[in-house]
Motif scaffolding. Structure first.
Motif, PDB file in Angstrom:
ATOM      1  N   LEU A 201      36.539  44.578  40.058  1.00  0.00           N
ATOM      2  CA  LEU A 201      35.831  44.765  41.322  1.00  0.00           C
ATOM      3  C   LEU A 201      34.718  43.735  41.472  1.00  0.00           C
ATOM      4  O   LEU A 201      34.475  43.223  42.577  1.00  0.00           O
ATOM      5  N   GLU A 202      34.033  43.402  40.383  1.00  0.00           N
ATOM      6  CA  GLU A 202      33.010  42.354  40.436  1.00  0.00           C
ATOM      7  C   GLU A 202      33.633  41.009  40.796  1.00  0.00           C
ATOM      8  O   GLU A 202      33.059  40.220  41.552  1.00  0.00           O
ATOM      9  N   VAL A 203      34.811  40.746  40.254  1.00  0.00           N
ATOM     10  CA  VAL A 203      35.521  39.516  40.619  1.00  0.00           C
ATOM     11  C   VAL A 203      35.767  39.492  42.119  1.00  0.00           C
ATOM     12  O   VAL A 203      35.505  38.492  42.804  1.00  0.00           O
ATOM     13  N   ALA A 204      36.266  40.605  42.654  1.00  0.00           N
ATOM     14  CA  ALA A 204      36.571  40.672  44.085  1.00  0.00           C
ATOM     15  C   ALA A 204      35.323  40.495  44.942  1.00  0.00           C
ATOM     16  O   ALA A 204      35.382  39.906  46.026  1.00  0.00           O
ATOM     17  N   ARG A 205      34.194  40.997  44.473  1.00  0.00           N
ATOM     18  CA  ARG A 205      32.957  40.902  45.246  1.00  0.00           C
ATOM     19  C   ARG A 205      32.331  39.514  45.183  1.00  0.00           C
ATOM     20  O   ARG A 205      31.675  39.079  46.127  1.00  0.00           O
ATOM     21  N   MET A 206      32.533  38.831  44.062  1.00  0.00           N
ATOM     22  CA  MET A 206      31.827  37.578  43.835  1.00  0.00           C
ATOM     23  C   MET A 206      32.581  36.345  44.312  1.00  0.00           C
ATOM     24  O   MET A 206      31.968  35.315  44.582  1.00  0.00           O
ATOM     25  N   ILE A 207      33.900  36.423  44.419  1.00  0.00           N
ATOM     26  CA  ILE A 207      34.656  35.218  44.735  1.00  0.00           C
ATOM     27  C   ILE A 207      34.376  34.733  46.156  1.00  0.00           C
ATOM     28  O   ILE A 207      34.164  35.515  47.069  1.00  0.00           O
ATOM     29  N   VAL A 208      34.406  33.435  46.302  1.00  0.00           N
ATOM     30  CA  VAL A 208      34.193  32.783  47.597  1.00  0.00           C
ATOM     31  C   VAL A 208      35.554  32.576  48.240  1.00  0.00           C
ATOM     32  O   VAL A 208      36.455  31.964  47.656  1.00  0.00           O
ATOM     33  N   SER A 209      35.715  33.091  49.464  1.00  0.00           N
ATOM     34  CA  SER A 209      37.028  33.073  50.114  1.00  0.00           C
ATOM     35  C   SER A 209      37.559  31.666  50.347  1.00  0.00           C
ATOM     36  O   SER A 209      38.767  31.437  50.336  1.00  0.00           O
ATOM     37  N   GLU A 210      36.652  30.708  50.576  1.00  0.00           N
ATOM     38  CA  GLU A 210      37.083  29.355  50.909  1.00  0.00           C
ATOM     39  C   GLU A 210      37.758  28.645  49.737  1.00  0.00           C
ATOM     40  O   GLU A 210      38.506  27.687  49.930  1.00  0.00           O
ATOM     41  N   ALA A 211      37.489  29.098  48.525  1.00  0.00           N
ATOM     42  CA  ALA A 211      38.066  28.467  47.333  1.00  0.00           C
ATOM     43  C   ALA A 211      39.108  29.398  46.718  1.00  0.00           C
ATOM     44  O   ALA A 211      38.941  30.619  46.741  1.00  0.00           O
ATOM     45  N   PRO A 212      40.194  28.866  46.152  1.00  0.00           N
ATOM     46  CA  PRO A 212      41.202  29.726  45.529  1.00  0.00           C
ATOM     47  C   PRO A 212      40.672  30.363  44.255  1.00  0.00           C
ATOM     48  O   PRO A 212      39.743  29.852  43.625  1.00  0.00           O
ATOM     49  N   THR A 213      41.249  31.484  43.887  1.00  0.00           N
ATOM     50  CA  THR A 213      40.945  32.132  42.615  1.00  0.00           C
ATOM     51  C   THR A 213      42.041  31.770  41.619  1.00  0.00           C
ATOM     52  O   THR A 213      43.222  31.850  41.929  1.00  0.00           O
TER      53      THR A 213
END
Length: 370
Positions: A201-213
């Motif tokens: 969940l922290e990953v989902a909250r912290m990732i920036v949408s403009e960049a791929p995961t």
């Protein structure tokens, strides 16, 4: 070590890595944040040994170096400094912090005492996924994981990638949610792992949408690593039995119903008013004539029943379910119509959006008190 940076950038970075600082550290060094000034960037890292978070910010470096400082004091200090440039100088084990009108000194511990921080390697195959799609998938199902870590496998999320399909599946033992993402990516490996729901969940909250995961596995260290822009989160894999749900969903069902999302949500919310005072159970009655009733009762307060029309195919049936579990699914379903199916009153109940096959929720019924 000597460098300068913007207060707002450092504050943002510290807030990210601070999530990996343990509340009660078994090793005193884990209460510190690791700072590495090198190659024009400041790397900030924290770990609780199960999960680590690393991020980078741009800085102006006059002298490279590494050190650790108390995480809470450092974060609180930086967050209360005014916006603008901060200068850091390490002298004889003391980190001196200067702004135009403020100065502070922080005690430090050698960086050599800090545990090794996992990093994305260049030797492993990487699964790259659109960040917004991945974050939405995690947020839509993670509620089904257990918050109690007594049985760690139920506090995790099952991630598997096979033949272009990424399955995201949490279960607390009484309910299960599954989101399936179809990916057209050049990733030849298959994997099946369980990782802590809190970390995902922290990953989902912290990732920036403009960049791929980017996702990769470190089998030797038993880690899954997530990389997004300047941040890397690494987490331990939870060992235990993997989930199998195909046998549940693909069994022949004797009862199916097409239900309005709005009607079911309103009925369960009303029933939950009384259910909360008892054991959170609501009784759902399916009438083949095309009516569904949702009821609940409390010995102290009374009872309530709501009825609405629906397309019901199968035998008349009463099923007792946890109201919260239904509401959690409906809150995240994102659809106007729900498909419900089951075999009998004590078999797993499957809920899914009517217009899609990539999201479902399974709830185990309760023994009716009637």
């Amino acid at each position: 070590m000597k460098f300068t940076c913007r207060q707002e950038n450092l504050e943002r970075g510290l807030n990210q890595v601070y999530k990996a600082v343990p509340n009660k550290a078994n090793l005193p060094i884990l209460s510190n944040v690791h700072l590495l000034a090198r190659d024009g960037r400041l790397r900030l890292s924290a770990t609780n040994l199960a999960t680590s978070i690393t991020t980078h910010i741009g800085v102006s470096i006059e002298e490279e170096g590494a050190i650790t400082v108390p995480a809470k004091i450092f974060r609180d200090l930086v967050s209360n400094l005014p916006k603008g440039v901060i200068t850091f100088v390490l002298k004889k084990g003391i980190l001196h912090v200067h702004t135009e009108d403020n100065k502070a000194e922080l005690n430090t511990v050698s960086a050599e005492e800090y545990p090794e921080i996992p990093a994305m390697g260049n030797d492993g195959e990487v699964l790259e996924i659109e960040s917004a799609m991945f974050a939405d998938a995690v947020k839509s199902v993670v509620f089904a994981a257990a918050t109690d870590t007594t049985r760690p496998i139920f506090s995790g999320v099952y991630l598997s990638f096979v033949d272009g399909l990424l399955n995201v599946v949490p279960s607390d033992g009484f309910r299960l949610s599954e989101k399936v993402l179809t990916l057209d990516v050049p990733f030849s490996k298959t994997f099946s792992v369980v990782i802590p729901a809190k970390t995902l969940l922290e990953v989902a909250r912290m990732i920036v949408s403009e960049a791929p995961t980017r996702i990769t596995l470190d089998d030797r260290a038993n880690l899954v690593l997530f990389s997004n822009q300047d941040t890397v989160i690494a987490t331990r894999i939870i060992n235990g039995p993997l989930l199998v749900i195909n046998t549940i969903y693909h069994k022949k069902h004797v009862l199916e119903a097409e239900i309005s999302h709005e009607d079911l949500l309103e009925a369960v919310r009303l029933a939950d008013v009384f259910a909360q005072e008892a054991d959170s159970s609501v009784k759902v009655h399916f009438d083949p004539e095309g009516v569904i009733s949702v009821s609940s009762s409390s010995p102290e307060s009374g009872k309530q029943t709501s009825s609405f029309k629906a397309a019901v195919d199968g035998d008349e049936m009463d099923i007792s379910l946890n109201a919260k579990y239904i509401l959690d699914f409906l809150t995240n379903a994102g659809t106007d119509k729900i498909l419900f199916c089951t075999q009998d009153a004590m078999s797993p109940c499957v809920f899914r959006p009517f217009d899609t096959q990539d999201f479902l929720h399974i709830i185990m019924p309760r023994q009716s008190s009637d």
